[in-house]
Design a protein around this motif. Sequence first.
Motif, mmCIF file in Angstrom:
data_model
loop_
_atom_site.group_PDB
_atom_site.id
_atom_site.type_symbol
_atom_site.label_atom_id
_atom_site.label_comp_id
_atom_site.label_asym_id
_atom_site.label_seq_id
_atom_site.Cartn_x
_atom_site.Cartn_y
_atom_site.Cartn_z
ATOM 1 N N ASN A 214 37.586 15.001 60.044
ATOM 2 C CA ASN A 214 38.140 14.132 58.939
ATOM 3 C C ASN A 214 38.262 14.689 57.787
ATOM 4 O O ASN A 214 38.818 14.173 56.828
ATOM 5 N N ALA A 215 37.287 15.662 57.378
ATOM 6 C CA ALA A 215 37.266 16.276 56.037
ATOM 7 C C ALA A 215 38.734 17.098 55.879
ATOM 8 O O ALA A 215 39.273 17.002 54.882
ATOM 9 N N ARG B 102 40.615 21.604 53.528
ATOM 10 C CA ARG B 102 40.956 20.468 52.496
ATOM 11 C C ARG B 102 41.470 20.805 51.094
ATOM 12 O O ARG B 102 42.471 20.171 50.759
ATOM 13 N N HIS B 103 40.898 21.785 50.534
ATOM 14 C CA HIS B 103 41.277 21.929 49.121
ATOM 15 C C HIS B 103 42.520 22.556 49.206
ATOM 16 O O HIS B 103 43.346 22.272 48.289
ATOM 17 N N LEU C 103 47.148 10.250 43.616
ATOM 18 C CA LEU C 103 46.390 9.929 44.752
ATOM 19 C C LEU C 103 45.045 10.518 45.137
ATOM 20 O O LEU C 103 44.030 10.178 45.500
ATOM 21 N N ILE C 104 45.337 12.031 45.077
ATOM 22 C CA ILE C 104 44.272 12.942 45.464
ATOM 23 C C ILE C 104 43.316 13.266 44.464
ATOM 24 O O ILE C 104 42.319 13.592 44.822
ATOM 25 N N LYS C 105 43.918 13.590 43.367
ATOM 26 C CA LYS C 105 42.732 13.891 42.261
ATOM 27 C C LYS C 105 41.833 13.209 42.066
ATOM 28 O O LYS C 105 40.546 13.633 42.050
ATOM 29 N N PRO C 106 41.620 11.948 42.007
ATOM 30 C CA PRO C 106 40.520 11.067 41.809
ATOM 31 C C PRO C 106 39.283 11.150 43.054
ATOM 32 O O PRO C 106 38.298 11.033 42.806
ATOM 33 N N LEU C 107 40.060 11.729 43.940
ATOM 34 C CA LEU C 107 38.902 11.776 45.184
ATOM 35 C C LEU C 107 38.235 12.996 45.134
ATOM 36 O O LEU C 107 37.132 13.474 46.057
ATOM 37 N N PHE D 35 39.354 16.041 45.615
ATOM 38 C CA PHE D 35 39.753 17.326 46.669
ATOM 39 C C PHE D 35 40.342 18.568 45.903
ATOM 40 O O PHE D 35 40.701 19.476 46.763
ATOM 41 N N LEU D 36 40.900 18.243 44.588
ATOM 42 C CA LEU D 36 41.651 19.222 44.038
ATOM 43 C C LEU D 36 40.559 20.465 43.341
ATOM 44 O O LEU D 36 40.883 21.403 42.575
#
Length: 131
Positions: free
Chosen positions: A47-48, A81-82, A98-102, A104-105
């Motif tokens: 899932n990661a 994931r990164h 969409l991705i930045k607040p999580l 993942f970056l």
Amino acid sequence: MSATTTHSATGRRKTAVAHVRLTEGTGEIVINDRHFEDYLPTVELQNAVLAPFQHISAMNKFDVVVSVKGGGVHGQAVAIRHAISRSLTAMDPENRKLIKPLGFLTRDPRMKERKKPGQPGARKRFQFSKR
């Protein structure tokens, strides 16, 4: 560019380094020439890796080829994931919102501290004797 667009990126965590190549396809993920369910044994780790696709609603739209080295299985999964997140943002800048607040970056910089000379470990010291 060719008819199928290819984007590549590098992701890191601790000592794990993942190189990812994303192409439009059917959702097949190959890690070090093995299917990703074989390479990552637990659902949590799987899932990661799939999380960036789930959050931009792009499941089964990209084929992913990964080459990963170093670290442990968890560090490798987060490094993948990164790299996938970086590749998706390079592909479409709208995905960044969409991705930045999580988170993942963000590269996780925590690493093992090195052992210092003249001492038994990174922080440990030999016992002090006054007399």
